[in-house]
Design an enzyme around this catalytic site. Sequence first.
Site, PDB file in Angstrom:
ATOM      1  N   HIS A 230       0.831  -1.203   0.000  1.00 52.16           N
ATOM      2  CA  HIS A 230       0.000   0.000   0.000  1.00 52.16           C
ATOM      3  C   HIS A 230       0.869   1.259   0.000  1.00 52.16           C
ATOM      4  CE1 HIS A 230      -2.887  -2.990   1.495  1.00 52.16           C
ATOM      5  NE2 HIS A 230      -3.817  -2.192   1.021  1.00 52.16           N
ATOM      6  N   ASP A 303      -4.922  -5.957  -7.685  1.00 56.13           N
ATOM      7  CA  ASP A 303      -5.173  -5.340  -6.394  1.00 56.13           C
ATOM      8  C   ASP A 303      -5.454  -3.863  -6.672  1.00 56.13           C
ATOM      9  OD1 ASP A 303      -5.428  -4.987  -3.662  1.00 56.13           O
ATOM     10  OD2 ASP A 303      -3.489  -5.887  -3.164  1.00 56.13           O
TER      11      ASP A 303
END
Length: 572
Positions: A230, A303
């Site tokens: 992330h 993702d």
Amino acid sequence: MRTRSVAFLALAALGVPAAGVPTASPVEATLARMTLPEKVGQLFTTYVYGSDAATPSSENQRLYGVSTPAEVVAKYHLGGVIYFAWTNSLQNPRQIATLSNGLQAAATGVPLSISTDQEHGVVTRMPAPATQFPGGMALGAGRNPADAYRTGQVTGAELRAVGITQAWAPDADVNVNPANPVIGVRSFSSDPRLAAALTASQILGLQTGANTSAAAKHFPGHGDTATDSHTGLPVINHSRAEWDKIDAPPFKAAIAAGADAIMSAHIVVPALDPSGDPATLSKPIITGLLRGELGYRGVVVTDSLEMAGVRQKYGDERVPVLALKAGVDMLLMPPNMQVAYDAVLAAVASGELTEARIDESVRRILKLKQKRGLLSWQPVDPAAAERTVGSAAHLRVAQSVTDRTITAVRNDDGLLPFARGRSVLVTGWNSSATDNIGVLATALGGTPLVTGVPNDAKIAEAVAAAGAHDLTVVLTSRAWDTTTADPGGRQQALVRALVATGKPVILVAVRDPYDVAALPEARTSLATYSYSVASMQSLAKVLLGTLPPRGKLPVEIPGAYPFGHGLTWSVR
């Protein structure tokens, strides 16, 4: 001859196939009538703001140039929508079901795939009253594929009841790095065979048991990272032989189980692709390895494209195009929807991508939707959703599954189990979502004292309270991580201060089991892998001796306890 031609035309006008004339499948018929902009929209899944489809939101206006969720769906011909609490999508069963129906009504071309990350444990999107299971590593401790199946089946039934058709679960990563900042207890195990068995079982529970699409993630395996994708771009230095042995088995099992989707990871694996491209953008990994060597024929989804790991090397206008060129089908949550949508259309116009390549991915997405009944979509019943979500039968399944997950790690002083009637302080880390301190204190008949990640004053308060009780149960969450989760080691300081009182102390790691190695002073310790209500109820029964601890460590605790360790004792 003319009579037959007239008859054929008449049947065709009525939509009736003539005998002996092949008819297009629903997928091919749908694809044939779609325009290029509609096809490109079908590749995208993103979020929209609003608790119902018709409510205007300034966030939608800012991000998409239109106000309501329905308008966002229509503008981009979206293939899917993903729900989060922070988009006001997930409030209660009736609201979620109503939102789903409204969004589907706005998808006038092809029904939506509506999704959420319902892994359970630390990644749980749909809140109570939805049934809460303890998550991947807890299931690994329970060692029971049937429990993984039941978890998937109940989860899928509740998702479908509110109109959610795709679960971004299970996590198929093999967590061999105790310091992994992003996977950890989301993984079933550090053992590839156990992770593979439970991955396959949960997929079957979701898909066969509840007609809900599953997605094994994060290919080619995010289990040995020290960087969170992330916020950065992790590099996994497994050799090809190590990848085959460690990372591949759960994904092979997912493919064998018929997983509707596999989610790519924003990680670099030089042994699989030396280019330095993240797997999401790697043709050698997505097309060569996943589709070629492993033979996967389902939908490959990225993702989130908002994550830093996929944005470090290329601009936001290049990422969706490169993902499609790598072999990906579905593009999840681009940081700028208009930029991403226009970039794919421009790539087709320039010849960098062909419309035939777009058709390949749209065809896979449509096949998935057909398999799950979406091409003949019907509205869900909000009243039925309220009856299904969090039903008594589902809660019993969750408690039964959770009862098999509690792991007793240490009982050096023979403190466990202890008899009801002793005065018990329950203190330490608490989740506002589940109130684990309060739930456990009530189940034990004890006194709750929430310290969180404590300052000196909270530690002093807990020490004083411990002196007034017969024993203390102290809960920790990622106490081992004194850099990010608990800077300065405040939870460790709390536990050591409690031990120093000389009163009996029971340490419970309610997230990462690695906490027990960081606190060897605690001579009595357990791991629950979860702070759900069901986990606290199971823990209370273990502590009081009405339930034997059955869980076995699904990971090694380096330098302390091996994979498979776990104590047990007779029930009262």
